[in-house]
Structure formats: C-alpha cells, structure tokens
Design a protein around this motif. Structure first.
Motif, PDB file in Angstrom:
ATOM      1  N   LYS A   1       0.838  -1.204   0.000  1.00  0.00           N
ATOM      2  CA  LYS A   1       0.000   0.000   0.000  1.00  0.00           C
ATOM      3  C   LYS A   1       0.872   1.254   0.000  1.00  0.00           C
ATOM      4  CE  LYS A   1      -3.791  -2.490   0.697  1.00  0.00           C
ATOM      5  NZ  LYS A   1      -3.176  -3.826   0.783  1.00  0.00           N
ATOM      6  N   ASP A   2       0.340   2.318  -0.589  1.00  0.00           N
ATOM      7  CA  ASP A   2       1.000   3.626  -0.487  1.00  0.00           C
ATOM      8  C   ASP A   2       0.611   4.210   0.871  1.00  0.00           C
ATOM      9  OD1 ASP A   2       2.001   6.169  -0.621  1.00  0.00           O
ATOM     10  OD2 ASP A   2       0.762   6.822  -2.309  1.00  0.00           O
ATOM     11  N   THR A   3       1.505   4.130   1.822  1.00  0.00           N
ATOM     12  CA  THR A   3       1.212   4.558   3.193  1.00  0.00           C
ATOM     13  C   THR A   3       1.778   5.941   3.509  1.00  0.00           C
ATOM     14  OG1 THR A   3       3.231   3.501   4.025  1.00  0.00           O
ATOM     15  CG2 THR A   3       1.220   2.165   3.974  1.00  0.00           C
ATOM     16  N   SER A   4       2.211   6.667   2.487  1.00  0.00           N
ATOM     17  CA  SER A   4       2.938   7.913   2.727  1.00  0.00           C
ATOM     18  C   SER A   4       2.119   8.951   3.490  1.00  0.00           C
ATOM     19  CB  SER A   4       3.417   8.510   1.401  1.00  0.00           C
ATOM     20  OG  SER A   4       2.320   8.771   0.537  1.00  0.00           O
ATOM     21  N   LYS A   5       0.790   8.916   3.338  1.00  0.00           N
ATOM     22  CA  LYS A   5      -0.030   9.935   3.988  1.00  0.00           C
ATOM     23  C   LYS A   5      -0.450   9.574   5.409  1.00  0.00           C
ATOM     24  CE  LYS A   5      -1.667  12.056  -0.253  1.00  0.00           C
ATOM     25  NZ  LYS A   5      -2.804  12.573  -1.039  1.00  0.00           N
ATOM     26  N   TYR A   6      -0.101   8.360   5.836  1.00  0.00           N
ATOM     27  CA  TYR A   6      -0.432   7.977   7.213  1.00  0.00           C
ATOM     28  C   TYR A   6       0.651   7.086   7.823  1.00  0.00           C
ATOM     29  CZ  TYR A   6      -2.078   3.776   4.752  1.00  0.00           C
ATOM     30  OH  TYR A   6      -2.157   2.667   3.947  1.00  0.00           O
ATOM     31  N   ILE A   7       1.861   7.139   7.262  1.00  0.00           N
ATOM     32  CA  ILE A   7       2.931   6.241   7.697  1.00  0.00           C
ATOM     33  C   ILE A   7       3.254   6.400   9.171  1.00  0.00           C
ATOM     34  CG2 ILE A   7       4.726   7.855   6.964  1.00  0.00           C
ATOM     35  CD1 ILE A   7       4.887   3.987   6.961  1.00  0.00           C
ATOM     36  N   GLN A   8       3.168   7.629   9.672  1.00  0.00           N
ATOM     37  CA  GLN A   8       3.485   7.864  11.071  1.00  0.00           C
ATOM     38  C   GLN A   8       2.484   7.150  11.979  1.00  0.00           C
ATOM     39  OE1 GLN A   8       5.491  11.627  12.137  1.00  0.00           O
ATOM     40  NE2 GLN A   8       3.623  12.035  13.248  1.00  0.00           N
ATOM     41  N   SER A   9       1.205   7.284  11.667  1.00  0.00           N
ATOM     42  CA  SER A   9       0.172   6.614  12.450  1.00  0.00           C
ATOM     43  C   SER A   9       0.302   5.101  12.347  1.00  0.00           C
ATOM     44  CB  SER A   9      -1.215   7.057  11.975  1.00  0.00           C
ATOM     45  OG  SER A   9      -2.233   6.389  12.673  1.00  0.00           O
ATOM     46  N   LEU A  10       0.621   4.604  11.166  1.00  0.00           N
ATOM     47  CA  LEU A  10       0.780   3.163  10.983  1.00  0.00           C
ATOM     48  C   LEU A  10       1.931   2.631  11.824  1.00  0.00           C
ATOM     49  CD1 LEU A  10       0.232   0.447   9.650  1.00  0.00           C
ATOM     50  CD2 LEU A  10       1.611   1.214   7.689  1.00  0.00           C
ATOM     51  N   ASN A  11       3.070   3.301  11.785  1.00  0.00           N
ATOM     52  CA  ASN A  11       4.220   2.841  12.567  1.00  0.00           C
ATOM     53  C   ASN A  11       3.921   2.868  14.062  1.00  0.00           C
ATOM     54  OD1 ASN A  11       5.819   2.308  10.344  1.00  0.00           O
ATOM     55  ND2 ASN A  11       6.735   4.353  10.306  1.00  0.00           N
ATOM     56  N   GLN A  12       3.192   3.884  14.498  1.00  0.00           N
ATOM     57  CA  GLN A  12       2.825   3.955  15.912  1.00  0.00           C
ATOM     58  C   GLN A  12       1.883   2.809  16.282  1.00  0.00           C
ATOM     59  OE1 GLN A  12       1.277   7.924  15.973  1.00  0.00           O
ATOM     60  NE2 GLN A  12       3.287   8.884  16.172  1.00  0.00           N
ATOM     61  N   THR A  13       0.970   2.479  15.374  1.00  0.00           N
ATOM     62  CA  THR A  13       0.051   1.372  15.629  1.00  0.00           C
ATOM     63  C   THR A  13       0.798   0.047  15.698  1.00  0.00           C
ATOM     64  OG1 THR A  13      -1.799   2.535  14.586  1.00  0.00           O
ATOM     65  CG2 THR A  13      -1.957   0.136  14.718  1.00  0.00           C
ATOM     66  N   LEU A  14       1.741  -0.161  14.803  1.00  0.00           N
ATOM     67  CA  LEU A  14       2.540  -1.389  14.838  1.00  0.00           C
ATOM     68  C   LEU A  14       3.343  -1.480  16.133  1.00  0.00           C
ATOM     69  CD1 LEU A  14       3.799  -1.436  11.135  1.00  0.00           C
ATOM     70  CD2 LEU A  14       2.044  -2.911  12.153  1.00  0.00           C
ATOM     71  N   ASP A  15       3.907  -0.366  16.561  1.00  0.00           N
ATOM     72  CA  ASP A  15       4.627  -0.356  17.841  1.00  0.00           C
ATOM     73  C   ASP A  15       3.688  -0.694  19.002  1.00  0.00           C
ATOM     74  OD1 ASP A  15       7.135   0.155  16.931  1.00  0.00           O
ATOM     75  OD2 ASP A  15       7.160   2.286  17.435  1.00  0.00           O
ATOM     76  N   THR A  16       2.467  -0.188  18.938  1.00  0.00           N
ATOM     77  CA  THR A  16       1.491  -0.470  19.993  1.00  0.00           C
ATOM     78  C   THR A  16       1.176  -1.959  20.061  1.00  0.00           C
ATOM     79  OG1 THR A  16       0.490   1.721  19.797  1.00  0.00           O
ATOM     80  CG2 THR A  16      -0.858  -0.003  20.777  1.00  0.00           C
ATOM     81  N   ILE A  17       0.991  -2.590  18.920  1.00  0.00           N
ATOM     82  CA  ILE A  17       0.704  -4.028  18.895  1.00  0.00           C
ATOM     83  C   ILE A  17       1.889  -4.805  19.476  1.00  0.00           C
ATOM     84  CG2 ILE A  17       0.185  -6.013  17.436  1.00  0.00           C
ATOM     85  CD1 ILE A  17      -1.113  -4.040  15.448  1.00  0.00           C
ATOM     86  N   ARG A  18       3.109  -4.437  19.093  1.00  0.00           N
ATOM     87  CA  ARG A  18       4.304  -5.101  19.634  1.00  0.00           C
ATOM     88  C   ARG A  18       4.357  -4.982  21.155  1.00  0.00           C
ATOM     89  NH1 ARG A  18       6.767  -2.147  15.384  1.00  0.00           N
ATOM     90  NH2 ARG A  18       7.207  -3.471  13.583  1.00  0.00           N
ATOM     91  N   ALA A  19       4.134  -3.764  21.636  1.00  0.00           N
ATOM     92  CA  ALA A  19       4.232  -3.524  23.073  1.00  0.00           C
ATOM     93  C   ALA A  19       3.165  -4.296  23.838  1.00  0.00           C
ATOM     94  CB  ALA A  19       4.120  -2.026  23.359  1.00  0.00           C
ATOM     95  N   LYS A  20       1.943  -4.361  23.308  1.00  0.00           N
ATOM     96  CA  LYS A  20       0.876  -5.092  23.992  1.00  0.00           C
ATOM     97  C   LYS A  20       1.175  -6.589  24.015  1.00  0.00           C
ATOM     98  CE  LYS A  20      -2.872  -1.795  23.246  1.00  0.00           C
ATOM     99  NZ  LYS A  20      -4.166  -1.503  22.619  1.00  0.00           N
TER     100      LYS A  20
END
Length: 970
Positions: free
Chosen positions: A929-948
């Motif tokens: 996917k072209d994630t350029s317009k929400y890449i920051q939110s996506l990376n934060q979400t992935l970090d959240t899943i890892r941490a949980k």
C-alpha cells in the motif's frame, strides 16, 4: 481561560503547536542566516498602502505580576507549543520542497463567486509581488483548480505579458508560468489568474457543508486551509513564511451571508446600474436569480492558511467587548445555521471573556476590528483559528443551555479560548515553516483545576505516544506539504505544551510570562522559530534557555529516572523510556537537562520542593533525608517518569493513600500514570502498579479516580481476549467504583460541585463497564423510558453516552432503533455522538452489520471516527472492524486521503490488536500500500501491537497471581 496556573498550561500546549518541525543546529542556523537577509517589511508596507491602517501596535509594560496574569501561561503554553513545531529539519536539500523565493507576494486581491445551487466557485486573484532575483518563471501553489487566463504585469517593463507556457507538478501541487521576458530584480509585478473549482464535501480547501431544513438538504460553503489547502481555493504562495495582505471580494446569491477575516466595507445587489467592474458583473452573469457583491477590508500581513471565507444562509448571536489596552469596542458574533443557533450562546460568552483577558496578558493589542466564529456541520479538524473568523464543528461550539453536561462545557470553553489565543500565537506571530508547528489555551471558571487535568489530558497522552520507537521529536522534519497533516498529533501539541509547562515551573511563571511577552513584541506580524521564543525567555531569566531545552525539542523520546538510595541521599540515573522495554544503547544516547523538583523533608521537619536540582549527566547523587518520605517530580510538572525501588514505592503509596498526605492530587495522579506505564515497559511489576491503585481506594479526588479508571480500562482492553482475566479485573474495578455510585447516586443537582458531577459520571461509567448488575439495570431502565415514550428526561446529560451504550448493548432491535432515531434527529451534538458510539456497542451480529453499513451510507465524513470508536470499544466487533477496514481500504483511502482522518482510521481499526500473529498480518496487509499519507500513524500502531504482545507475555502470570491474592483478601 481559568484562573490558575493550570489554565496557563493548556495555552502552552498551543504555543507548542506552532513550532514543531525543525532542523539540526547547523541547518537551523543556516536557514536563520538566509532568512535574516530577506526584507520583512514588505507586507507591512503593502498593508499600509492598501488599507491606510496604522501599523502601530501599542506595546505596554511587562505582564502584571498579580495572579490573574498567570492564567494564560498554561493556556498559551498550549499555544506557545504551536510555535515550537515548525522550520525545516535536516533533509538532503531543505529547500527542494519549498517555493522559490525569486518573487515574494505582497498583497492579494481575491474575487470569488460562490454558487450554492450549482456547487461551484470561480473567480480571479491579482497578486502583487516583489521581484527578489531576476526570473523568467513564476511558481506558486495550485491544487484541484481549473486555471483560466493568466497575465503578468511588470512595473519595470511597463508592460503586461501572457505566459508562454505553464507547467504543473501535481505531487508538490505547484503551477509554474514561463515568461518570454524576464522580470528584473528589485522591480515589482502583478500576476492575475482566473480560476474555478467544485464545492465538494472534502472538508479541505473551499468546500460544501449541509444541514436538513424541513426535510430538505441545504448547502453552504466554508474554507479549511490549514495546513496547505488555500491552494485549493485560489492560486497562491501557500507557505506560512510568505505573509501578505489580502483584500477579499465575494460574489454570491443575494439572500445569503458572506463572511471573511475582516468586516465588510460594502455590500450591494448587482443591478443594471450598480457600480461594479465588468469582471465582477461577468462573474454574476449567466446564472439565474439576484447576485450581490461583498467587499471586505484589507487584512494585516498574514499567512495563507488563516485566510477564510464562507457563504450561506446563516443566523448569528452577537455581543461586544471593550479591550483593556486599546479601549476599543470589538464586536463579536457567532454564526451557524438557523436550527441550532440557540445552542451557540455559551461559546459566544467564552469568547467575550477570553479576548480581553488575552490582550491584557500578552500586552499586545488585538489587531483586528472584529472576531467571528462560524460553526459548521461538516469539519475535519475540531476547530481552526482563522484570523477574525474562527471555524469549527458543532460538537466543539454548541451545547444545550438547559442540559449541558460538564464534558460539553469543558470542550466548548477549551476549544473557543484555545482558538482565541491563536489570534496572537500563530496569527500575529507565525511559524516560518510547519516544522515549528507547536508554537501557535481560571479566571472564567475558577473551579476548573486545569493544571491537574493537564496531567491526564496532555502530559500522559504525550508520554504514551513518545514512548514508542516510532515517535518523533517535537520539531520534526517536514520535508513536504504531504507530510504536514501527519504531524498534528499529541507530540505536536501535548508534549510541546508539557515541555513549556516544565520550563515555566523551573524558571518561575512570572519570568516565563515576561519572556513570552518579549517574544511576542519582537515578532509582531512576523514569522518565528523556536529559538526566538527561547531568546525571549532567556532575556527574562538570564539563563541559557536554548542549551537547557534543545534536547527536549529536537530529540525523540523522554527519560525515565531510576532512583536508588545511598548513605547520604539518592542517586538518580536517566535513560530513555520505551513502552516496549529497556532501551538498547543505540536508542539511549540522549542526555536531557532534567529539573528534578525534589519534594523532601527539611531540617525542621517541614516538606519543601527543591526547584534548583537539575540532572545534566547520566547519573548524579543528591543529598536528602531518606529516612522520611520523598518524591521526585513534585506536582507532576516534569516530562519524565520516575522509577523507585519496590521498598520505596510501598512507602510512597502508603503515604499517598493517607487522608492528609504530603503528596497532593497532582502527585497522586502522576503516580498512577507512571506505574502503569512502568509496568507496561517491564521496568516495574504490574502487581506493584495495582497495589498502588488499591492503596488509593479511599481517595476522594475525581482526578485521581479518573487516572485509575483510565488505566484499569486500558488493562482490560489489552487482555481483552483473555476472558478469565477480564472478569477478575472487572471484579477489582467494581470493588473500587460501585461504592462511589452507592454514595453519590444517579441524580445531577445544580448544587453539586463540578468535581462531584464528574466523579459521579466516572463511577457510573466504570461500574457499568465492569458489569455491575445494579448499575446496568438502572441505566437500562432509564433508556427504556426513552424507547417507550421518546422522552429522554430521565437520562441526565452527563451520563447520556453510557446510558445509550448500555441500552443498546443489553437491548435488541427496539433499543437499536431508538439510538438510530437520536442519531438521525439529535437534540444536541452530544446526543448524536452518544448515539453513534452506542450503535457500535450492540452484541447482535445483524445489528452490527447495520452499523457497519451505516459507515458508508449514513455517516458524515467528519463523524466516521465516532463509528470506529464505538466499534473498537466493543470486544465483539473488534476483529470485524479490522476486517472491515481491510475489505474497504480503497474506498476509505479515496474518501479521506485529503484530510486528517485516514491516520485515525488506521489507529482505531488495529490499535487494540495484541498478538504476534496480528502484527505479522498487519505488516503484510500494508506491504503493497501507499502509506505515505499515514505512515506515522501506521508505525505507531505497529509499535502499539508489539508492546501489547510483549506486555501480555511478560505480565500475565504476575497479574493472575495478584488478582488471586486480592480475591482472597477482599
């Protein structure tokens, strides 16, 4: 807007909003040198030439030292944060995303025709400019517009030319016009461009909004230009550094109202003999009906993103205020559509209280002759600080004067006063580029303890986001306009505000305010960088503020302080805090300058706070008496977390649980947030954090209970797919909150204090969420009365949301339909939000399907977040929501790619996932996917899943053992 230190801190969150992206020192200084060579008085001269207004702003003596002057520090620390967020940070070529400075705009004459029947707009813009360097091209911004005839005039050549060619860059949203004859440096010119566009529901640029009027859909039009959408309304140099003056003329249907930043100086219906230019007459021709032309006064020098226009059939309420410095009487109005205008009085009253207060505190006159607010039914952000014409959504400006709940009052008061503060921070003084986003919120409600609320509303929220590897500095690299939307997050606002709040506590509020005043006076009608603010505070304090604050703004993350006890005192060590666990050496290189605010016992037995202690290295010893209780980060003003030994934590928790504790409410709130966060990071046991909570069960402060409720709800949300643990945690939660419900009951009386009302609402909500049967039965009964009679009088406004959700969750089709009726014809914005959230709370698969279908068929674009939030809060619909997002990804992306929403949809759809398999599946889904317009939110979400996932693996057994031991004790 309240009378205490607290409110000053909500403002700091706003200053934090203007200064957000910044370069490394070498780049920053180079940019500063380059900018300092450019003339800054052109816009001032243009304003004088076009409007004849005096450019003199009276500057008065330093801010008064009495207590009232302290109100905005927190309110404009929220606005000072706006300043600390915007200049380019380090990129390979910092200027590749910036417009050429060969020409510099001075003044725009914008003529815009709005046709609400055809849903189109058209017009032309004439922009005068200085030629800085010889150039044969003119490049400016344009997006989603059809451009017509273009002409360029040069005073040096004494001639007009038509460009020989045009080039369009759709990625950078630029139009370049090629000239056959170059424009010489030092000359002046003017470019005239015809344009047209469509009024869509995009909620960016110049767009349409709508409302229902006796069964008929009616439209109106308004603008939302921040951060880079003025280019969607008319061609312009759409960067905050390129300030100019604006003369706006609007052509519209005669029965409508035209609004803009400045007051109208003339308005007349276009008849055969009306004295208007042929160009304007031609714009109005070819369309049926009567048309009128409204001409507005010229603006002061301003950035394009705060230009505003609106056209529609509006009603208004009005008042006026006499300003304390100028003595001028400023008219104030609030506009919206006729059916809801009666709900706008409170927001108008707040504005009337805030405007003169800010003028007095900032010691700078409000420079415009009026201040309007327009309330819109469709609005992407919460609100927008357009100079002289604030705009925002219904839920942040409207409330039922008879049945307003505390949350609605707070929201309206906070947002309105926040935007008023922007009239100084952000509008008079503006960031050079969006890297400084964070530099751009008492007396009115003295019972609102805003400084204490700040801890949960801003500080903890910011630290939660900054604890991720995918976080970013307050000043973050903003290489291009497409990245700017993504930096409007908790770090841009809340961390920046928190840093400023910490600085003010360290240097003293009086000196901090004086420094801010010096900064404002120096940068009137100009652009600013973070260093300008530090310079002002440094002048007032005599301290090296840039050195003190540099790493708080330019570096990612924040520290955790580990406290160990030695013979003569305590040793304090700093390391970067990460929610995923101890930081690796490569992620732990920053050394912050950390004010410690040590509360400890003195020789005479009295307790006091040492505000001079500062940690400027990896670790250091501080002499204090450890035989008595002590605490770092007194009053929770520091931007860090504190880890004590288990033995010391027990002593602190026992003291915190005492009725006459030496630890105030801010300390107790901070302690709860710290230890739940420390347990998530694996630095403390979860059982230790729950012990702290258990020892606070006799606390009487709403804010302490609010922190407890938030964190227990967070634990249940993390372990949501472990039903036996959820049940045990809910039992613990019931033991805490049900006694409060029993004590306070369900009725909200006028004689109740604000804290009592808030605590009652919190306890009912938490007990119901924890499946307390008698609370659920009471709420079901109240909702049943609404279902059967249509009368909602048995549902107090403060518990409307939880009552609707419980009614739908434990009901069937009849209850669902009742919520749907409230959604379709709400009495207030808050009732509609309650209904939208409740629709996602049903347990019936068929009704859930209807809710999902409504996202496409019923939900307004601005409201889709409430649907997602409701579904995300329902354990039965969480995985369905993730699937819905993936299945409808292309549809959602196309619908929301131009505004702020997409990044939040990513978060709401997946933030609750908590397994390694979920992480792998999510990463795989976005891989192509072209994630350029929400890449920051996506990376934060992935970090959240890892941490949980790590939290569950690390702490499940410890949690089970503590809950079992608690069960045996109770």
């Amino acid at each position: 807007m309240h009378a205490s230190k607290a409110r000053i801190w909500a403002s700091c969150a706003e200053v934090a909003r203007t200064t957000r992206c910044r370069s490394q020192p070498s780049i920053r200084h180079a940019v500063s040198r380059r900018l300092s060579t450019q003339s800054s008085d052109g816009p001032l001269r243009a304003w004088a030439a076009h409007s004849g207004r005096s450019l003199v702003t009276r500057i008065y003596n330093p801010i008064p030292q009495h207590r009232l002057s302290f109100y905005p520090i927190r309110h404009y620390c929220s606005h000072l944060q706006d300043l600390i967020m915007a200049t380019p940070t380090k990129t390979e070529n910092p200027d590749q995303y910036r417009l050429s400075t060969d020409v510099k705009p001075l003044h725009y004459d914008v003529v815009i025709k709005t046709d609400l029947e055809a849903l189109t707009f058209s017009g032309f813009v004439k922009t005068s400019f200085d030629v800085v360097r010889d150039t044969s091209t003119i490049t400016l911004n344009s997006a989603q517009l059809n451009l017509g005839k273009v002409t360029v005039y040069s005073d040096a050549l004494k001639s007009e030319q038509i460009p020989t060619g045009q080039d369009f860059d759709t990625v950078q949203e630029r139009a370049t016009f090629n000239l056959s004859t170059a424009l010489p440096a030092g000359s002046k010119g003017e470019i005239k461009i015809a344009f047209s566009g469509e009024l869509t529901g995009s909620m960016v640029g110049y767009y349409k909004s709508s409302w229902e009027d006796e069964g008929k859909t009616r439209n109106y039009a308004l603008t939302q230009f921040e951060p880079t959408a003025a280019r969607r309304a008319f061609p312009c140099w759409d960067e905050p550094l390129l300030k100019a003056t604006f003369g706006i003329t609007m052509v519209s249907r005669a029965e409508t109202t035209n609004l803009s930043n400045m007051p109208a100086i003339s308005e007349e219906v276009i008849e055969v003999n009306t004295n208007v230019s042929e160009e304007i007459r031609e714009l109005a021709s070819g369309s049926e009906g009567k048309w009128k032309v409204t001409k507005f006064e010229n603006t002061p020098p301003m950035s394009t993103y705060i230009v505003a226009v609106a056209n529609g059939e509006f009603k208004f309420l009005e008042t006026s205020v006499k300003m304390p410095l100028s003595g001028k009487t400023i008219p104030l109005r609030i506009y919206t559509t006729p059916e809801v205008i009666h709900q706008a009085q409170f927001a108008l009253d707040v504005k009337a209280a805030a405007l003169p207060l800010y003028e007095k505190i900032f010691n700078v006159e409000y420079p415009l002759p009026k201040l309007d607010t327009l309330v819109a039914h469709d609005f992407d952000a919460g609100a927008m600080e357009n100079w002289g014409l604030i705009t925002g959504r219904t839920s942040v400006f409207l409330l039922d004067p008879e049945r307003a709940d505390q949350a609605s009052k707070k929201r309206v008061a906070t947002v309105q006063s926040h935007e008023v503060a922007h009239m100084w921070f952000g509008n008079i003084t503006t960031m050079e580029w969006w890297n400084y986003l964070y530099l751009n919120e008492d007396k009115i409600f003295p019972e609102w303890r805003v400084d204490s609320e700040f801890i949960s509303d801003h500080l903890n929220r910011a630290l939660a986001l900054d604890a991720k590897l995918s976080s970013h500095p307050v000043e973050v690299d903003c290489p291009d306009a497409n990245h700017i939307n993504q930096i409007f997050d908790a770090l841009s606002y809340s961390k920046a505000a928190s840093v400023l709040r910490m600085l003010s506590n360290y240097v003293g509020e009086e000196r901090f305010l004086k420094g801010v005043s010096l900064y404002l006076k120096k940068k009137l009608f100009a652009n600013s960088k973070t260093h300008d603010l530090w310079e002002g505070i440094g002048s007032a304090t005599g301290l090296d503020i840039p050195d003190l604050m540099e790493n708080w703004i330019t570096k990612i993350g924040f520290p955790v302080l580990t406290v160990t006890e030695e013979a003569n005192g305590i040793r304090v060590r700093q390391d970067r805090f990460l929610e995923s666990g101890p930081a690796e050496p490569k992620d732990n290189e920053t050394i912050w300058n950390i004010p410690l605010f040590i509360l400890s016992a003195q020789a005479g037995g009295e307790y006091s706070v040492d505000k001079t202690a500062i940690l400027q290295q990896r670790d250091q010893v501080y002499p204090i008496d450890t035989s008595k209780n002590y605490k770092l980060n007194a009053n929770t003003v520091g931007v860090y977390r504190v880890l004590y030994t288990p033995e010391r934590l027990v002593k602190i928790a026992e003291e915190a649980g005492k009725k006459d504790s030496i630890f105030g409410v801010n300390d107790r709130v901070g302690l709860v947030h710290d230890y739940l966060a420390l347990s998530k990071a694996g630095l403390a046991k979860l059982s230790s954090a729950l012990t702290v909570v258990d020892k606070l069960r006799n606390d009487t402060e709403f804010l302490v209970w609010d922190g407890i409720g938030e964190n227990l709800g967070g634990l249940i949300s993390i372990w949501w797919e472990h039903p036996e643990i959820v049940d045990q945690l809910n039992a613990f939660r019931r033991s805490l909150f049900t006694p409060i419900v029993d004590r306070l009951g369900y009725e909200f009386n006028e004689s109740d204090s604000r804290d009592v009302k808030l605590l009652r609402k919190l306890a009912i909500t938490q007990a119901a969420g924890a499946k307390e049967s008698k609370v659920i039965d009471e709420l079901k009964s109240r909702f049943a009365h609404l279902v059967q009679t249509g009368d909602d009088s048995k549902i107090p406004s403060d518990i409307m949301s939880v009552t609707f959700s419980i009614g739908v969750k434990y009901g069937g089709v009849e209850e669902y339909e009742a919520a749907l009726r409230a959604h379709d014809k709400p009495k207030t914005p808050m009732q509609k939000i309650a209904a939208m959230t409740a629709l996602g709370n049903t347990q019936d698969p068929e009704l859930l399907k209807r809710t999902f279908d409504s996202i496409s068929t019923k939900a307004r674009d601005q409201d889709i977040m409430y649907y997602f939030a409701g579904l995300a809060g329902n354990f039965k619909s969480r995985r369905l929501l993730t699937s819905y997002f993936r299945d409808h990804y292309q549809e959602l992306y196309k619908r929301f790619e131009a505004n702020f929403s997409m990044q939040y949809l990513v978060k709401y759809s997946m933030d609750f996932l908590s397994t390694k398999e979920d992480l792998e599946t999510t990463e795989a889904f976005f891989k192509d996917k072209d994630t350029s317009k929400y890449i920051q939110s996506l990376n934060q979400t992935l970090d959240t899943i890892r941490a949980k996932s790590a939290y569950i693996e690390r702490s499940t057994e410890d949690l089970r053992e503590w809950l079992k031991e608690w069960e045996n004790r109770k």
